[in-house]
Design an enzyme around this catalytic site. Structure first.
Site, short mmCIF file in Angstrom:
data_model
loop_
_atom_site.label_atom_id
_atom_site.label_comp_id
_atom_site.label_asym_id
_atom_site.label_seq_id
_atom_site.Cartn_x
_atom_site.Cartn_y
_atom_site.Cartn_z
CB SER A 1 35.50 39.94 35.61
OG SER A 1 36.74 40.17 35.87
N1 SAH Z 1 38.35 44.48 37.65
C1 SAH Z 1 38.65 44.17 35.64
C2 SAH Z 1 39.65 42.88 35.40
C3 SAH Z 1 40.49 43.54 35.96
S1 SAH Z 1 41.86 42.11 35.28
C4 SAH Z 1 37.72 44.16 34.78
O1 SAH Z 1 36.05 44.23 35.71
O2 SAH Z 1 38.03 45.13 33.53
C5 SAH Z 1 43.02 42.26 36.28
C6 SAH Z 1 44.00 43.27 35.69
O3 SAH Z 1 44.71 43.76 36.97
C7 SAH Z 1 44.76 43.78 34.76
O4 SAH Z 1 44.71 44.64 33.80
C8 SAH Z 1 46.35 43.51 34.72
O5 SAH Z 1 47.26 44.56 34.41
C9 SAH Z 1 46.49 44.00 36.82
N2 SAH Z 1 47.22 44.01 37.25
C10 SAH Z 1 48.02 42.96 37.08
N3 SAH Z 1 49.48 43.05 38.32
C11 SAH Z 1 49.03 44.37 38.85
C12 SAH Z 1 49.19 45.15 40.25
N4 SAH Z 1 50.30 44.50 41.05
N5 SAH Z 1 48.72 46.08 40.31
C13 SAH Z 1 48.22 46.74 39.57
N6 SAH Z 1 47.50 46.21 38.41
C14 SAH Z 1 47.56 44.69 38.57
#
Ligand code: SAH
Length: 215
Positions: free
Chosen positions: A63
């Protein structure tokens, strides 16, 4: 010549966070201390402190720094909390949370992102984080309740199973809305009933899973 990353990080805090209204001193301090570039491949290090999200593979993103700071501020952490993060991704927001709270559980549904986050968080010496692999859209009841639940992937609606894993004064911070555009929402029941507050528009990758979007 490679840019001075520490310098770039200091500028990020002033120009992207302070100037846009992030006020929580602990959040600003942690954003100035956590080495965001460590969560990115070497070829992206020079862009680690740019004002936007960046790709981390598998169509997922780390993000934007401002969004990480805003969500952290909105969570109103004091240092004693148990936190659940849904969507570990790169592990960067997890690292920020680990400095603001007592204990962080973070769930990721893509196995190799989960594995990579573990390697990075261990290598930078973070010990109060437990990473879990699986669908986090239902939360993580086995470690509930949490003072804060932070969702870092877009949810199509208010996730009731997550709300039920909060402490009585707990709050959920999540992007809720369409798959292309969401609103950052904080839901709490500090006044006895559920209360929703809004913190502007945001764009997150979709949550895939039982209470997420269909694949
Ligand atoms: N907080 C992260 C941003 C991650 S993007 C950072 O700072 O890098 C969102 C993430 O949510 C992705 O890696 C995706 O694989 C994950 N995601 C999507 N659906 C999900 C679910 N049902 N359970 C857990 N993670 C999930």
């Amino acid at each position: 010549m490679a840019i001075d990353l520490e310098d770039a990080r200091k500028r990020m805090v002033v120009e992207q966070l302070e100037k846009r209204g992030i006020r929580d001193a602990r959040v600003l301090e942690v954003m100035g201390a956590v080495a965001r570039h460590r969560f990115l491949p070497a070829e992206l290090h020079d862009h680690a402190y740019d004002d936007g999200p960046l790709p981390i593979g598998d169509s997922q993103t780390i993000s934007q720094p401002y969004m990480v700071a805003l969500m952290s501020e909105v969570a109103e952490l004091e240092g004693h909390e148990k936190v659940l993060e849904v969507g570990t991704g790169s592990g960067y927001q997890t690292a920020v949370l680990s400095h603001l709270a007592r204990e962080v559980h973070s769930v990721e549904s893509i196995e190799h992102l989960h594995d990579r986050a573990r390697v990075i968080l261990t290598s930078i010496g973070i010990r109060n984080v437990v990473l879990h692999y699986g669908d986090g859209s239902e939360g993580l009841p086995e470690h509930a309740p949490y003072e804060v639940i932070m969702v870092t992937a877009a949810m199509p609606g208010i996730p009731m199973p997550l709300l039920h894993q909060l402490t009585p004064k707990g709050r959920l911070v999540a992007p809720i809305g369409e798959d292309e555009l969401q609103t950052l929402v904080r839901i709490s029941r500090r006044t006895g009933q559920w209360n929703e507050e809004y913190f502007g528009e945001c764009r997150f990758v979709k949550m895939i899973g039982k209470h997420g979007f269909k694949e």
